[in-house]
Design a protein around this motif. Structure first.
Motif, short mmCIF file in Angstrom:
data_model
loop_
_atom_site.label_atom_id
_atom_site.label_comp_id
_atom_site.label_asym_id
_atom_site.label_seq_id
_atom_site.Cartn_x
_atom_site.Cartn_y
_atom_site.Cartn_z
N ALA A 113 -5.19 -64.92 -131.06
CA ALA A 113 -6.29 -64.42 -130.56
C ALA A 113 -6.19 -63.49 -129.48
CB ALA A 113 -6.83 -65.94 -129.84
N GLY A 114 -4.81 -63.08 -129.21
CA GLY A 114 -4.69 -61.86 -128.16
C GLY A 114 -4.60 -62.42 -126.74
N ASN A 115 -4.55 -63.89 -126.63
CA ASN A 115 -4.26 -64.56 -125.33
C ASN A 115 -2.92 -64.57 -124.87
OD1 ASN A 115 -4.35 -65.91 -122.91
ND2 ASN A 115 -6.11 -67.61 -123.76
N TYR A 116 -2.23 -63.55 -124.94
CA TYR A 116 -0.75 -63.46 -124.75
C TYR A 116 -0.33 -64.18 -123.39
CZ TYR A 116 -1.36 -59.46 -128.01
OH TYR A 116 -1.71 -58.83 -128.95
N ALA A 117 -1.19 -64.32 -122.36
CA ALA A 117 -0.62 -65.00 -121.11
C ALA A 117 -0.51 -66.61 -121.52
CB ALA A 117 -1.83 -64.84 -120.10
N GLU A 118 -1.71 -67.10 -122.29
CA GLU A 118 -1.67 -68.53 -122.56
C GLU A 118 -0.58 -68.92 -123.57
OE1 GLU A 118 -2.67 -72.80 -123.00
OE2 GLU A 118 -2.62 -71.07 -121.36
N ALA A 119 -0.20 -68.04 -124.62
CA ALA A 119 0.81 -68.21 -125.34
C ALA A 119 2.39 -68.19 -124.68
CB ALA A 119 0.96 -67.09 -126.59
N TYR A 120 2.09 -67.26 -123.68
CA TYR A 120 3.57 -67.39 -123.00
C TYR A 120 3.82 -68.48 -122.21
CZ TYR A 120 7.04 -65.32 -119.79
OH TYR A 120 8.28 -65.04 -118.90
N ARG A 121 2.54 -69.04 -121.49
CA ARG A 121 2.59 -70.08 -120.99
C ARG A 121 3.42 -71.26 -121.58
NH1 ARG A 121 0.16 -74.76 -119.62
NH2 ARG A 121 -1.35 -73.99 -121.14
N LEU A 122 2.66 -71.49 -122.79
CA LEU A 122 2.99 -72.54 -123.73
C LEU A 122 4.55 -72.47 -124.04
CD1 LEU A 122 -0.09 -72.64 -125.80
CD2 LEU A 122 0.61 -74.63 -124.37
N MET A 123 4.98 -71.51 -124.28
CA MET A 123 6.38 -71.07 -124.71
C MET A 123 7.16 -71.49 -123.47
SD MET A 123 5.76 -70.79 -127.69
CE MET A 123 7.74 -70.59 -128.08
N LEU A 124 6.82 -70.90 -122.39
CA LEU A 124 7.84 -71.39 -121.11
C LEU A 124 8.06 -72.80 -121.20
CD1 LEU A 124 6.60 -68.76 -118.35
CD2 LEU A 124 8.99 -68.87 -120.07
N GLY A 125 6.76 -73.59 -121.25
CA GLY A 125 6.97 -75.03 -121.28
C GLY A 125 7.87 -75.48 -122.46
N LEU A 126 7.67 -75.00 -123.60
CA LEU A 126 8.67 -75.51 -124.83
C LEU A 126 9.92 -75.13 -124.59
CD1 LEU A 126 6.30 -74.47 -127.85
CD2 LEU A 126 7.40 -76.90 -127.24
N GLN A 127 10.34 -74.11 -123.68
CA GLN A 127 11.82 -73.80 -123.62
C GLN A 127 12.37 -75.05 -122.75
OE1 GLN A 127 11.89 -70.05 -121.29
NE2 GLN A 127 13.18 -69.22 -122.93
N VAL A 128 11.63 -75.35 -121.86
CA VAL A 128 12.39 -76.58 -121.15
C VAL A 128 12.25 -77.79 -121.88
CG1 VAL A 128 11.64 -78.01 -119.04
CG2 VAL A 128 11.22 -75.64 -118.92
N ARG A 129 11.23 -78.03 -122.67
CA ARG A 129 11.00 -79.19 -123.53
C ARG A 129 12.22 -79.40 -124.47
NH1 ARG A 129 4.74 -79.46 -125.05
NH2 ARG A 129 5.77 -81.44 -126.39
N THR A 130 12.60 -78.33 -125.12
CA THR A 130 13.67 -78.27 -126.01
C THR A 130 14.94 -78.44 -125.56
OG1 THR A 130 13.88 -75.77 -125.70
CG2 THR A 130 12.74 -76.51 -127.64
N GLU A 131 15.20 -77.97 -124.08
CA GLU A 131 16.43 -78.35 -123.47
C GLU A 131 16.58 -80.00 -123.29
OE1 GLU A 131 16.59 -75.76 -119.98
OE2 GLU A 131 16.99 -74.05 -121.04
N PHE A 132 15.43 -80.61 -123.04
CA PHE A 132 15.62 -82.01 -122.99
C PHE A 132 15.91 -82.66 -124.37
CE2 PHE A 132 12.95 -81.72 -119.05
CZ PHE A 132 13.66 -82.08 -118.17
N GLY A 133 15.15 -82.12 -125.37
CA GLY A 133 15.50 -82.44 -126.52
C GLY A 133 16.88 -82.29 -127.08
N LEU A 134 17.46 -81.05 -126.76
CA LEU A 134 18.93 -80.95 -127.12
C LEU A 134 19.83 -81.90 -126.25
CD1 LEU A 134 18.63 -77.04 -127.05
CD2 LEU A 134 19.02 -78.35 -129.09
N LYS A 135 19.58 -81.99 -125.20
CA LYS A 135 20.44 -83.05 -124.40
C LYS A 135 20.55 -84.18 -124.96
CE LYS A 135 21.22 -85.01 -119.79
NZ LYS A 135 20.69 -84.82 -118.42
N THR A 136 19.23 -84.88 -125.29
CA THR A 136 19.11 -86.28 -126.04
C THR A 136 19.71 -86.31 -127.25
OG1 THR A 136 16.91 -86.50 -125.13
CG2 THR A 136 17.41 -87.72 -127.01
#
Length: 386
Positions: A266-289
């Protein structure tokens, strides 16, 4: 699930963005330093900064995951020392054990989080490599694009990289590194944090310049590449451990990934980026588990633990084989080890494994120069120190 078109784009970017190894071997000293770091954006940026300043080799591991091929890659450079950047959550302790088994000098520069690690690395680099800093570049520690831009500016200007969050004592950090000038790098995702930073810089009478990094479609796609690879790793480990909890985490994160993709389209790059930054953190918790699940599985089953150890030894033998070292007798024992494990003769397997480890250690010690010569030919490496 992510659409086929996006998956194709991510694959193309992944091919273009494969980790670049920076490094060399000094003809005079014959000395090689390897920096082992996770794919965490913050830790990796300071590793790249050091590699640029010192000529060290960078080897990257997935955050929180042990991969025997990473140890083998380090071996392939026949390093004189290995510096680990990041704590044991990011770069797991199994790597330390591997390197110490091979009599490779290893030290860890890592704190409880990316902010402590950042300060420790910059301090250690100042002492070990006699680096002198010309000002500072300040970036939010959880903003990948800002970090990438900060790295470029720090390299260009010989400045110290400083990661910050809302609780950082910016004045104290400036005094610690004896600098009075700062370039503040931010994106739309980190404006609030950086306002707090600018206030502190005014209080310490420091000179500050501001740089705004703009989020683009390519920025989001690059993050998607990393997150997608991490999700694949978590899914593989979930399958290996039969963990429904991990698999559920993957599915939830994939749904967030799809939301980010929709925002991207949809061209909303800022929102997509915000979501991906959150996913970066969540994947680290997932990898640790996931790594914890793998460890627990190996503790429960001797066969699984032995098979994982065999995979490590095979990767190490392969490195020496490629360098022209005679490993025929080791391979013979490896065949016996496989048979013993397959037949459930675990005591015999452990004895064979200890013999193989001793032989690998001896062969590696005697063949280090051959491996180093092979690395020079393969990687075209030059000088490891200024």
């Amino acid at each position: 699930m992510i659409g086929k078109k996006l998956a194709a784009i991510l694959f193309g970017l992944l091919m273009l963005g494969m980790p670049l190894t920076v490094g060399s071997v000094s003809a005079a000293e014959g000395s090689v330093t390897v920096i082992l770091v996770s794919d965490n954006a913050a830790d990796k940026a300071i590793a790249e900064y050091l590699a640029n300043e010192t000529g060290a080799v960078i080897v990257t591991t997935t955050w929180g995951v042990y991969d025997p091929n990473v140890t083998a890659e380090i071996m392939s450079y026949a390093p004189d020392e290995v510096i680990i950047i990041g704590g044991p959550d990011a770069v797991v302790d199994e790597y330390v054990a591997d390197l110490e088994e091979l009599n490779i000098n290893v030290e860890r520069w890592g704190g409880q989080n990316r902010y402590e690690t950042n300060l420790m690395v910059m301090e250690q680099a100042r002492v070990k490599f006699q680096l002198q800093f010309n000002g500072s570049v300040i970036a939010p520690g959880n903003d990948s694009l800002a970090i990438q831009n900060a790295l470029q500016l720090a390299v260009q200007n010989g400045a110290v990289i400083v990661y910050v969050n809302k609780s950082t004592n910016v004045t104290g950090v400036m005094e610690r590194f004896q600098v009075k000038t700062a370039t503040v790098v931010k994106t739309q995702a980190s404006e609030r944090v950086m306002e707090h930073v600018k206030e502190q810089l005014r209080e310490c009478n420091c000179t500050a310049m501001e740089v705004q990094a703009n989020v683009t479609k390519e920025t989001v796609l690059q993050l998607m590449v990393q997150v997608q690879e991490r999700l694949k790793t978590i899914e593989r480990m979930a399958n290996e451990t039969n963990s429904t909890q991990l698999m559920q985490q993957v599915r939830v994160m994939e749904m967030t990934m799809e939301k980010a993709n929709q925002a991207l389209q949809a061209g909303n790059y800022a929102e997509a980026y915000r979501l991906m930054l959150g996913l970066q953190v969540r994947t680290e918790f997932g990898l640790k588990t996931a790594n914890g699940e793998i460890k627990a599985m190996m503790e429960r089953g001797e066969k699984v633990a032995l098979e994982h150890e065999m995979a490590k030894l095979e990767a190490q033998i392969s490195v020496m084989e490629r360098a022209g070292i005679d490993v025929g007798s080791i391979n013979t024992l490896m065949e016996g080890l496989k048979v013993a494990v397959q037949n459930g003769q675990y005591d015999e397997a452990k004895e064979l494994m200890n013999q193989i480890k001793a032989m690998i250690k001896d062969a590696y010690r005697k063949g280090r120069q051959d491996i180093k010569d092979s690395a020079q030919k393969t990687h075209g490496m030059g000088s490891s120190r200024p």
